[in-house]
Scaffold this motif. Structure first.
Motif, PDB file in Angstrom:
ATOM      1  N   ALA A   1     -15.441  22.779  -5.941  1.00 28.50           N
ATOM      2  CA  ALA A   1     -16.775  22.683  -6.126  1.00 28.50           C
ATOM      3  C   ALA A   1     -17.698  23.403  -5.201  1.00 28.50           C
ATOM      4  O   ALA A   1     -17.462  23.791  -4.032  1.00 28.50           O
ATOM      5  N   ILE A   2     -18.764  23.932  -5.778  1.00 29.02           N
ATOM      6  CA  ILE A   2     -19.631  24.913  -4.875  1.00 29.02           C
ATOM      7  C   ILE A   2     -21.012  24.305  -4.946  1.00 29.02           C
ATOM      8  O   ILE A   2     -21.514  23.848  -6.021  1.00 29.02           O
TER       9      ILE A   2
ATOM     10  N   GLU B   1     -27.453  24.886 -16.656  1.00 29.34           N
ATOM     11  CA  GLU B   1     -26.144  24.494 -16.285  1.00 29.34           C
ATOM     12  C   GLU B   1     -25.423  24.835 -15.525  1.00 29.34           C
ATOM     13  O   GLU B   1     -24.669  24.363 -14.789  1.00 29.34           O
ATOM     14  N   VAL B   2     -25.303  26.392 -15.754  1.00 33.82           N
ATOM     15  CA  VAL B   2     -24.634  27.141 -14.739  1.00 33.82           C
ATOM     16  C   VAL B   2     -25.233  27.127 -13.301  1.00 33.82           C
ATOM     17  O   VAL B   2     -24.560  26.845 -12.158  1.00 33.82           O
ATOM     18  N   GLY B   3     -26.553  26.970 -13.248  1.00 36.71           N
ATOM     19  CA  GLY B   3     -27.223  26.599 -11.976  1.00 36.71           C
ATOM     20  C   GLY B   3     -26.799  25.403 -11.379  1.00 36.71           C
ATOM     21  O   GLY B   3     -26.642  25.287 -10.253  1.00 36.71           O
ATOM     22  N   ASP B   4     -26.757  24.448 -12.220  1.00 38.50           N
ATOM     23  CA  ASP B   4     -26.546  23.252 -11.568  1.00 38.50           C
ATOM     24  C   ASP B   4     -25.087  23.094 -11.163  1.00 38.50           C
ATOM     25  O   ASP B   4     -24.741  22.347 -10.191  1.00 38.50           O
ATOM     26  N   PHE B   5     -24.005  23.775 -11.763  1.00 38.93           N
ATOM     27  CA  PHE B   5     -22.619  23.802 -11.784  1.00 38.93           C
ATOM     28  C   PHE B   5     -22.457  24.384 -10.037  1.00 38.93           C
ATOM     29  O   PHE B   5     -21.560  23.933  -9.394  1.00 38.93           O
TER      30      PHE B   5
ATOM     31  N   GLY C   1     -24.849  24.414  -7.577  1.00 39.37           N
ATOM     32  CA  GLY C   1     -25.714  23.804  -6.614  1.00 39.37           C
ATOM     33  C   GLY C   1     -27.082  24.666  -6.580  1.00 39.37           C
ATOM     34  O   GLY C   1     -27.282  24.641  -5.351  1.00 39.37           O
ATOM     35  N   ALA C   2     -27.381  25.365  -7.267  1.00 37.89           N
ATOM     36  CA  ALA C   2     -28.544  26.192  -7.208  1.00 37.89           C
ATOM     37  C   ALA C   2     -29.869  25.561  -6.715  1.00 37.89           C
ATOM     38  O   ALA C   2     -30.070  24.467  -7.304  1.00 37.89           O
ATOM     39  N   ARG C   3     -30.707  26.095  -6.013  1.00 38.35           N
ATOM     40  CA  ARG C   3     -31.727  25.419  -5.436  1.00 38.35           C
ATOM     41  C   ARG C   3     -33.076  25.666  -6.482  1.00 38.35           C
ATOM     42  O   ARG C   3     -32.845  26.582  -7.433  1.00 38.35           O
TER      43      ARG C   3
END
Length: 484
Positions: free
Chosen positions: A221-222, A95-99, A101-103
């Protein structure tokens, strides 16, 4: 047989359809708090200190309350609660990675906070790395890099100058590796940095980019991939999840090659009497029992903000920011601080001084006489404050002082009524002066006397106690405080 968890850390009450912009402000814990004044009244508390520690979102508290009966050890427990907790921890990482925009190939490492995350990255840098940063950074994005080879650029006079200076510095780096470490938004002025352009410059020079997103993440947004940033660090306590969680997200090669941040259980594959085989990925740097509650609360905050929409958050704050800046311009003697001028884009952070008033007195009087929480001092950014406020620093005696100022900061729990109360209180303070006496204690201004009763919180503060708690050291009271 497939398995579906029977517990969802997203409580039903916290998962409505995405609300409209009009749904802001969002409910936060403490939004209905009342506080005593030195004059004896009780008033509703106005929290305008979000940039230091944002209040807990009600949806985050609901998620934590749902989790706690299931809380257990992660990864190796055979019990069902342990199985569920392990799955929640993994879901929180996604969830944190999605927030942000992690690859797909990025590593998401849970830490204590932004400072911890940047220190972790600093410890994992390859040998022969030069780090380039700016004097305008928070101490968390300056001090870790000083342990190795680093270049500190002066406070830039504009966003364009920041890009040009970074380009020049990186072009001159002769080491094998380079890293540009820069903030996303200033914790002092709120000004947004040109991250995409800085990342493009760094990559053109063969360097990587690390973003201190402690202030950026709660407000904008990031998308790591779109920004072109290689690493990003943020704190849960800035992101409406004050449960001791933070995160470092970024490319895994340096993290896998670096020495584990902590040596201990969970960071290993195999240990013998004379050797150790370290794990790779996030576990390599997460030794010991992890802060599952902090990770889940951070994920719950990310989900709640994602559902409201970061564009709605930005629009809400832009309206508040306009009211604050216009209102401050109408107060005699107020000077707002900025690196790049009043027109530069920024988040909900405004810092100012009032001619003839020590910033500590302004902050103390707003609290003690009006029930409004702001922050004064140097905001863990001494070089930047020296550049911005040096000419307007209050007079001090005995030694060099770090210039100070007053900072108001706000977010998704702030209403227009909160802003108007602040502006009214400041106008009254400037026109009439403080109505109470204040003295300096441990580097901060406090009422003299302070008759406000403290709450008996879990027995730690005795009911009815007034004034300062005995035994506090100056270091407990005023870290990163301007000298008085």
């Amino acid at each position: 047989m497939s398995f579906a968890p029977v517990v969802d850390w997203r409580p039903a009450a916290a998962v409505p359809a995405p609300p409209a912009i009009g749904a802001l402000p969002l409910p936060v814990v403490g939004g209905d708090l009342t506080v005593p004044l030195v004059t004896g009244e009780q008033v509703g508390y106005v929290n305008l200190d979000y940039a230091a520690s944002a209040p807990c979102l009600r949806a985050v508290l609901d998620a934590v309350t749902t989790l706690l009966p299931w809380y257990s050890s992660v990864h190796r427990g055979a019990g069902f609660a342990s199985t569920v907790t392990t799955e929640l921890y993994a879901a929180a990482r996604r969830e944190v990675g999605d927030f942000v925009g992690a690859r797909a190939e990025d590593t998401v490492v849970f830490t204590r906070n932004t400072t911890d995350a940047l220190n972790l990255l600093a410890a994992a840098l390859p040998e022969d790395t030069t780090v380039v940063t700016f004097a305008s950074e928070h101490h968390a994005n300056q001090l870790p890099w000083r342990r190795g080879r680093s270049i500190v650029l002066p406070v830039p006079a504009s966003a364009d100058e920041a890009i040009a200076r970074a380009d020049d510095a990186l072009r001159g780096v002769s080491s094998r590796h380079g890293l540009l470490a820069v903030t996303g938004a200033s914790n002092v002025t709120g000004e947004l940095w040109p991250l995409s352009e800085l990342a493009a410059v760094a990559h053109r020079r063969g360097a990587r980019v690390a973003v201190d997103a402690a202030q950026l993440a709660p407000h904008r947004a990031i998308d790591l991939d779109a920004l072109g940033a290689d690493y990003l660090a943020l704190s849960g306590h800035k992101l409406y999840a004050p449960f001791g969680g933070g995160v470092l997200v970024g490319r895994g090669d340096w993290l896998d090659a670096g020495r584990p941040y902590l040596a201990g259980g969970g960071a290993v594959r195999r240990v013998t009497l004379d050797g150790v085989e370290w794990a790779s990925g996030a576990p390599r740097h997460e030794a010991g029992t992890p802060n599952v509650v902090g990770a889940v609360s951070l994920a719950a905050a990310c989900r709640a903000l994602g559902e409201i929409g970061m564009s709605a958050v930005a629009a809400h704050e832009a309206t508040l920011l306009d009211r604050v800046t216009r209102g401050l311009r109408a107060v005699p003697g107020v000077e707002q601080l900025a690196m790049w001028g009043p027109a530069s884009p920024r988040i909900g952070v405004v810092t100012f001084n009032v001619r003839g008033f020590h910033p500590g007195v302004v902050a103390a009087a707003l609290s003690a006489e009006h029930g409004i929480g702001v922050r004064d001092g140097s905001f863990c950014a001494h070089p930047l404050m020296s550049a911005l406020a040096g000419a307007h620093a209050p007079e001090v005696s005995g030694g060099a002082a770090v210039p100070g100022a007053v900072r108001v900061s706000f977010g998704v729990g702030t209403s227009m009524a909160d802003v108007d109360r602040f502006l009214g209180a400041l106008t009254d303070l400037v026109a009439r002066g403080p109505r109470w006496r204040y003295r300096v204690d441990g580097g901060r201004h406090v009422p003299e006397p302070d008759p406000r009763p403290r709450p008996a919180l879990a027995g730690l503060l005795a009911g009815g106690t007034t004034g300062a708690v005995h035994g506090l050291l100056a270091s407990d009271l005023a870290p990163c405080q301007a000298l008085a």
